[in-house]
Scaffold this motif. Structure first.
Motif, short mmCIF file in Angstrom:
data_model
loop_
_atom_site.label_atom_id
_atom_site.label_comp_id
_atom_site.label_asym_id
_atom_site.label_seq_id
_atom_site.Cartn_x
_atom_site.Cartn_y
_atom_site.Cartn_z
N ASN B 147 6.13 -13.42 -31.19
CA ASN B 147 5.39 -12.37 -30.49
C ASN B 147 4.88 -12.81 -29.12
OD1 ASN B 147 5.63 -10.16 -32.06
ND2 ASN B 147 3.73 -10.44 -33.18
N SER B 148 4.90 -14.11 -28.87
CA SER B 148 4.34 -14.61 -27.61
C SER B 148 5.38 -14.95 -26.56
CB SER B 148 3.49 -15.87 -27.87
OG SER B 148 2.53 -15.63 -28.84
N PRO B 150 8.92 -13.73 -24.25
CA PRO B 150 9.67 -12.53 -23.86
C PRO B 150 10.93 -12.39 -24.72
CG PRO B 150 9.26 -13.96 -21.96
CD PRO B 150 8.86 -14.72 -23.17
N LEU B 259 6.03 3.57 -34.03
CA LEU B 259 5.39 3.02 -32.84
C LEU B 259 6.20 1.88 -32.25
CD1 LEU B 259 1.68 3.05 -33.97
CD2 LEU B 259 2.84 4.65 -32.47
N SER B 260 6.91 1.15 -33.12
CA SER B 260 7.61 -0.04 -32.63
C SER B 260 8.93 0.31 -31.97
CB SER B 260 7.85 -1.02 -33.77
OG SER B 260 8.87 -0.54 -34.60
N GLY B 262 9.71 2.12 -29.48
CA GLY B 262 9.68 1.97 -28.02
C GLY B 262 9.83 0.52 -27.61
N HIS B 263 9.17 -0.37 -28.38
CA HIS B 263 9.27 -1.79 -28.08
C HIS B 263 10.70 -2.29 -28.26
CE1 HIS B 263 5.24 -3.22 -27.32
NE2 HIS B 263 4.81 -2.34 -28.19
N ILE B 269 16.84 -3.24 -23.73
CA ILE B 269 17.21 -3.14 -22.31
C ILE B 269 17.39 -4.53 -21.71
CG2 ILE B 269 16.37 -2.42 -20.04
CD1 ILE B 269 15.03 -0.06 -21.44
N THR B 270 16.40 -5.42 -21.94
CA THR B 270 16.52 -6.76 -21.36
C THR B 270 17.58 -7.58 -22.10
OG1 THR B 270 14.61 -7.39 -22.68
CG2 THR B 270 14.23 -6.98 -20.37
N ILE B 303 16.69 7.78 -23.03
CA ILE B 303 15.83 6.96 -23.88
C ILE B 303 14.75 7.84 -24.51
CG2 ILE B 303 14.12 5.13 -23.87
CD1 ILE B 303 15.74 3.73 -21.76
N ALA B 304 14.12 8.68 -23.69
CA ALA B 304 13.04 9.53 -24.19
C ALA B 304 13.56 10.46 -25.28
CB ALA B 304 12.41 10.33 -23.06
N ILE B 307 14.34 8.58 -28.57
CA ILE B 307 13.16 8.14 -29.32
C ILE B 307 12.42 9.32 -29.92
CG2 ILE B 307 10.89 7.09 -29.03
CD1 ILE B 307 12.10 4.94 -27.58
N ASN B 311 11.85 9.79 -33.89
CA ASN B 311 10.49 9.99 -34.38
C ASN B 311 10.37 11.25 -35.22
OD1 ASN B 311 8.11 8.35 -33.85
ND2 ASN B 311 8.99 8.24 -31.81
#
Lengths: 287, 328
Positions: B147-148, B150, B259-260, B262-263, B269-270, B303-304, B307, B311
């Motif tokens: 979690n810490s 990238p 909620l996750s 989006g993450h 993407i990266t 993307i929107a 998601i 949801n």
């Protein structure tokens, strides 16, 4: 103001996690602000040979441009530190304002605010950041900080709101009302101090998120190309094929720096929450 | 179990409201940031000239200063499925560029999400059954570490180890160079072989939160009164954990899924940039580097919409998992 002093809390002001987290962060703060004075080489100095392996002269070798990676890492600390702390602070202020207001006022204020929060929560923040950042005329450190700071408060607002809802049920709010305090006074003088630990814990997580967001945005090619941060170092390492050159000294240290920095914040946050729980009993709601 | 109509209606209305909000943001943000987007795009692209700026202004409806007029034009084009022309891939429409990239992103994200849930739950359950054991502690430690850092750093590390050092998997791309000459089975093999590392790194990057959420919830649930009762009734440990504990610990985990998401998409993407994987993330990266504004806006919309759709589906499944949501 309500004060609860249980013996649990009396013996030690700070617990081990808080101390360890604080020590890590103090180290990075020192690296950020004193580091540039003692860094071995000037910023963006490209006078060395490229791809040098680590040695006494270059503790973390050099990159493809012939820059000393260790020095860049130190200069990067400042950027990442500033982005994390300032963006985290902006986020916290908005999160507390929205969360406290939505938690305190019922009916339509609360409903309207939470509707907006829920709407925005679904749309991925990173996508919003990309849109904003790519249309801004220029992308300096300030813009990066603002984009991250202004778009990251949603979770925090939710968490502060649910804590405010539970605080509102407590006797001291009723007492304050009887004494004749205004809504604003009750919110700022009574409820807010009791929210402090949860605000601190949230501050920690949004700061971590801000550092990671900066790295992510740099990696996407958004950001100030002239500035040096842990994110830009990693991005350059990737675009210059550090993997093929076996240049682990260019890839691993920035990642470890980010991880350690974030871990320091996580420790501090968890420690603060634990102390809060021990003090207030375990009936708190966190969401 | 019956879903109440009012619940379905509320969720659908909310999804539509979110969609409208996303569209308005997509329309408004570039205009709010200031300046004349047509002018800016024209000046920053190779096509830059006064005529191009004028043409763009017409296309965006900017020749009429009324925002309402511009929004009307934008919506009309959107309803016709017209997202503009990608500058970088000129003259291919943005819609087609996105359409070609979407399956790659969708495939990796879906498989990675399922995988990370499966692994996260297994580890979370094992940890929660013996909190404080070395297994639990190391799972927690690794989770906090993941979690810490990238997302993309995890991807880079996996490439270093499994593609560069061990040479088990390709360094990047979604298909091999000789893809067109391969047999159908070979094509599938090539796709799978190339997808392993991207999927794995995406799954690894999101597994930490699943571990933490399930572990903490299960520990809390196991100490509830009804678990004590189940024990007093003499139910076996297995039955207590699997029939009572996990069912209840699972709920917040499912909410967390929404909620996750989006993450995960942000991570994807990266991750695609790390693996030069030809999905939406790679498109966004190229679009940013080339100032391909229609493509950036189109990608945001895709993307929107994805998601919001996922949801909504999750919302509609939810009552089957937790009948209580029907009540309020």
């Amino acid at each position: 103001m309500k004060k609860v002093n249980l013996p649990l809390d009396g013996s030690r002001r700070w617990n081990g996690k808080q101390l360890a987290g604080g020590a890590i962060l103090a180290f990075f703060a020192a690296a950020a602000f004193i580091g540039p004075l003692i860094a071995p080489y000037p910023k963006n100095d490209i006078e060395f040979e490229a791809w040098l392996t680590p040695s006494m002269k270059h503790l973390l070798g050099t990159d493809s441009y012939g820059q000393d990676v260790f020095s860049q890492l130190i200069y990067g600390t400042q950027t990442s530190f500033l982005v994390g702390v300032i963006a985290g602070f902006i986020t916290t202020i908005i999160g507390v304002l929205v969360g406290l207001t939505a938690g305190f006022y019922r009916k339509w204020v609360s409903d309207a605010l939470m509707f907006i929060v829920d709407l925005l929560l679904i749309i991925p923040v990173i996508a919003l950041m990309i849109i904003l950042a790519s249309f801004l005329p220029s992308m300096g450190l300030t813009s990066i900080i603002l984009v991250i700071g202004l778009l990251s408060w949603l979770y925090m607002a939710r968490s502060i709101r649910s804590q405010t809802l539970s605080e509102k049920q407590r006797g001291y709010v009723e007492a304050a009302r009887v004494v004749g305090m205004s809504n604003f006074e009750i919110m700022t003088k009574e409820i807010l101090p009791n929210l402090f630990p949860i605000i601190a814990a949230n501050l920690v997580s949004v700061t971590t998120q801000a550092v990671l967001a900066e790295a992510g945005l740099s990696f996407l090619g958004i950001g100030d190309p002239r500035s040096v941060s842990w994110g830009t170092i990693l991005t350059l390492a990737h675009t210059n094929n550090a993997i093929m050159y076996d240049a682990w000294w260019w890839i691993i240290p920035p990642g470890i720096a980010i991880a350690l920095f974030c871990y320091g914040f996580v420790l501090l946050g968890n420690g603060t929450l634990e102390r809060f729980r021990a003090k207030r009993g375990a009936q708190q709601h966190f969401s | 179990m019956k879903i109440q109509l009012s619940y379905v209606v509320r969720r659908v209305v909310f999804a539509i409201a979110t969609l409208i909000a996303a569209i308005i943001m997509n329309f408004l943000l570039p205009r709010l940031i200031g300046g004349d987007p047509a002018e800016m795009i024209a000046s920053q692209t190779a096509l830059g000239s006064a005529e191009v700026a004028e043409g763009l202004r017409k296309q965006f409806g900017l020749d009429n200063p009324s925002l309402i007029h511009q929004f009307g034009k934008y919506i009309t084009q959107l309803l016709q499925g017209n997202l503009g022309i990608s500058y970088f891939n000129y003259p291919v429409p943005v819609k087609d560029v996105l359409w070609n990239a979407l399956p790659w992103t969708l495939g990796t994200v879906v498989i990675a999400t399922l995988l990370s849930y499966a692994i996260g739950w297994l580890i979370g359950i094992k940890g929660a059954l013996k909190p404080g054991s070395w297994f639990d502690n190391s799972a927690l430690g690794v989770s906090f570490f993941i979690n810490s850092v990238p997302y993309f750093w995890i991807g880079i590390m996996l490439i270093v180890i499994f593609a560069y050092k061990l040479d088990w998997f390709p360094l990047g791309q979604a298909i091999s160079v000789d893809y067109d000459t391969l047999s159908p089975m070979g094509k599938v093999g090539s796709i799978v072989h190339h997808a392993v590392l991207p999927v794995l790194s995406l799954a690894l990057a999101s597994v930490a939160s699943h571990i933490l959420v399930l572990r903490n919830n299960l520990i809390r649930v196991l100490s509830e009164d009804y678990m004590v009762l189940a024990r007093a009734k003499g139910l076996s440990a297995r039955r207590r954990v699997f029939h009572y504990g996990i069912r209840n610990a699972f709920l917040p985990s499912f909410t967390g899924f929404m909620l996750s998401l989006g993450h995960v998409v942000g991570g994807a993407i990266t991750m695609e940039i790390v693996f030069s994987y030809p999905g939406i993330g790679m498109l966004i990266n190229n679009a940013i580097l080339n100032h391909d504004y229609p493509l950036i806006q189109g990608a945001f919309l895709v993307i929107a919409v994805s998601i919001i759709a996922v949801n909504l589906i999750a919302d509609l499944i939810y009552p089957f998992i937790d009948p209580r949501v029907n009540l309020n």
